[in-house]
Write an enzyme that holds these catalytic residues in place. Structure first.
Site, mmCIF file in Angstrom:
data_model
loop_
_atom_site.group_PDB
_atom_site.id
_atom_site.type_symbol
_atom_site.label_atom_id
_atom_site.label_comp_id
_atom_site.label_asym_id
_atom_site.label_seq_id
_atom_site.Cartn_x
_atom_site.Cartn_y
_atom_site.Cartn_z
ATOM 1 N N ARG A 20 0.813 -1.212 0.000
ATOM 2 C CA ARG A 20 0.000 0.000 0.000
ATOM 3 C C ARG A 20 0.851 1.269 0.000
ATOM 4 N NH1 ARG A 20 -4.225 2.059 4.702
ATOM 5 N NH2 ARG A 20 -5.602 3.284 3.336
ATOM 6 N N ASN A 46 -7.130 7.032 -0.654
ATOM 7 C CA ASN A 46 -6.714 5.649 -0.842
ATOM 8 C C ASN A 46 -7.594 4.837 0.113
ATOM 9 O OD1 ASN A 46 -4.936 3.306 0.273
ATOM 10 N ND2 ASN A 46 -3.874 3.883 -1.595
ATOM 11 N N SER A 47 -8.415 3.946 -0.426
ATOM 12 C CA SER A 47 -9.472 3.305 0.357
ATOM 13 C C SER A 47 -8.940 2.450 1.502
ATOM 14 C CB SER A 47 -10.353 2.439 -0.542
ATOM 15 O OG SER A 47 -11.043 3.229 -1.474
ATOM 16 N N GLN A 48 -9.782 2.286 2.511
ATOM 17 C CA GLN A 48 -9.480 1.440 3.666
ATOM 18 C C GLN A 48 -9.216 0.005 3.203
ATOM 19 O OE1 GLN A 48 -12.740 1.419 6.371
ATOM 20 N NE2 GLN A 48 -11.746 0.128 7.878
ATOM 21 N N TRP A 76 -4.367 1.747 -6.295
ATOM 22 C CA TRP A 76 -4.379 0.816 -5.150
ATOM 23 C C TRP A 76 -5.284 -0.381 -5.385
ATOM 24 C CZ3 TRP A 76 -3.059 -1.670 -1.044
ATOM 25 C CH2 TRP A 76 -3.861 -1.878 0.081
#
Length: 202
Positions: A20, A46-48, A76
């Site tokens: 990540r 940037n997503s969980q 991502w």
């Protein structure tokens, strides 16, 4: 091994192989291990990690498939999709924020190897949602929240195709069979809005 167990194993391997930190600006990289969304600039995130995993599990990507990653952002999600599709597959990421394209392409290139699909990230064209010229798609992942499911995207699903898209803080999974579409809902999520150009015609 059942398809479900095999799919879960492949998903865990794809996520483990995607660092990540590579997909984050320098400032938030130290927070990459935290299970929360992180800013990447230009009002985007940037997503969980848990959210990414859940969405990819619902998408159920198979080797050799053609996938549209709409709202690719930092890349991502594009990177694990490329690994899930394998070398015979294809992944097309589309992002509206021009400022994100260069870093996302560089990060994606750093994850490519013999086990990943041909993957790219394109700048969205004004008035066009996704990349219709490359349809149909076996899978469509949308990482931005819509007010309603865009019919134009449903039309680009292949027979047996699956789309996962957040809609009004819910997470529907749509599966197309011929002219029919089945829909199931899977929890509540928050995303940045899906930008649909008012002049979108395709």
């Amino acid at each position: 091994m059942s398809h479900r167990a095999g799919g879960e194993r492949r998903l865990e391997e794809a996520l483990a192989a995607t660092d990540r930190r590579r997909f984050l600006p320098e400032e938030p990289r130290g927070l990459a291990g935290e299970d929360r969304p992180l800013p990447i600039g230009h009002d985007q995130t940037n997503s969980q990690p848990t959210t990414v995993r859940n969405m990819l599990a619902l998408l159920d990507v198979r080797p050799g498939q053609r996938v549209l990653d709409l709202g690719a952002g930092s890349g991502w999600t594009t990177a694990p999709l490329a690994r899930l599709c394998g070398p015979e597959g294809r992944v097309i990421g589309v992002e509206r924020r021009a400022e994100l394209i260069g870093p996302a392409r560089a990060a994606l290139a750093g994850t490519a190897d013999a086990g990943t699909a041909d993957a790219e990230i394109r700048l969205a064209h004004p008035g066009v949602l996704g990349a219709p010229q490359d349809a149909p798609y076996d899978r469509i992942l949308v990482s931005a929240q819509a007010d309603a499911v865009p019919e134009s995207l449903v039309a680009r699903l292949a027979d047996g195709g699956v789309m996962v898209i957040p809609v009004r803080e819910r997470m529907p999974r749509l599966e197309r069979h011929g002219e029919g579409v089945t829909v199931s809902e899977h929890g509540a999520y928050l995303f940045v809005p899906l930008v649909e150009d008012p002049q979108t015609t395709r």
